[in-house]
Motif scaffolding. Structure first.
Motif, PDB file in Angstrom:
ATOM      1  N   PHE A  22       3.935 -12.117  -2.952  1.00 26.75           N
ATOM      2  CA  PHE A  22       3.164 -13.110  -3.284  1.00 26.75           C
ATOM      3  C   PHE A  22       1.925 -12.688  -4.080  1.00 26.75           C
ATOM      4  CE2 PHE A  22       5.598 -14.330   0.719  1.00 26.75           C
ATOM      5  CZ  PHE A  22       6.256 -15.654   0.395  1.00 26.75           C
ATOM      6  N   GLY A  23       2.218 -12.203  -4.963  1.00 22.37           N
ATOM      7  CA  GLY A  23       0.998 -11.489  -5.868  1.00 22.37           C
ATOM      8  C   GLY A  23       0.186 -10.297  -5.344  1.00 22.37           C
ATOM      9  N   ALA A  38       5.072  -2.859   5.276  1.00 21.59           N
ATOM     10  CA  ALA A  38       3.764  -3.032   5.459  1.00 21.59           C
ATOM     11  C   ALA A  38       2.733  -3.286   4.442  1.00 21.59           C
ATOM     12  CB  ALA A  38       2.887  -1.646   6.202  1.00 21.59           C
ATOM     13  N   ALA A  39       1.861  -3.924   4.498  1.00 23.45           N
ATOM     14  CA  ALA A  39       0.988  -4.314   3.369  1.00 23.45           C
ATOM     15  C   ALA A  39       0.424  -3.261   2.701  1.00 23.45           C
ATOM     16  CB  ALA A  39      -0.258  -5.353   3.802  1.00 23.45           C
ATOM     17  N   ASN A  40       0.309  -3.058   1.335  1.00 24.58           N
ATOM     18  CA  ASN A  40      -0.203  -2.029   0.684  1.00 24.58           C
ATOM     19  C   ASN A  40      -1.828  -1.973   0.605  1.00 24.58           C
ATOM     20  OD1 ASN A  40      -0.844   0.192  -0.894  1.00 24.58           O
ATOM     21  ND2 ASN A  40       0.058  -0.474  -2.691  1.00 24.58           N
TER      22      ASN A  40
END
Ligand code: FES
Length: 101
Positions: A22-23, A38-40
């Protein structure tokens, strides 16, 4: 609802894959029998993370996070902070982000 993150076949046996999300980006890796995502995003000021020696390490000020538990290991991120794991489900050869189920 679900959103495909990546194909299982693209996840390396060691290290991580960085996939668009999502961008933004997520790290995806194999942890024993599990696949984690996991989010970067570092829990200090949001810097990007590198996969190094079994840890995710922030490029900006060096905070390090355990890839199994997500716990902060060292560095300036808050002591009790953890990686932002995504809820996922494996289906038809893909890793999917799932929500609202
Ligand atoms: S933004 Fe990651 S350690 Fe500062």
């Amino acid at each position: 609802m679900k959103h495909e993150i990546c194909k299982l076949a693209d996840i390396p046996p060691t290290g991580s894959l960085i996939a668009p999300f999502f961008g933004r980006e997520v790290h995806v890796w194999r942890s024993g029998d599990r696949i984690r995502a996991a989010a970067n995003v570092c829990l200090h000021f949001g810097g990007p993370l590198d996969c190094k020696d079994g840890k995710l390490v922030c490029q900006w000020h060096g905070a390090a996070f355990d890839m199994a538990s997500g716990d902060r290991l060292e560095g300036p991120a808050p002591k009790a902070s953890r990686l932002m794991f995504l809820s996922t489900r494996v289906e038809d050869g893909s890793l999917n982000y799932v929500w609202g189920e």
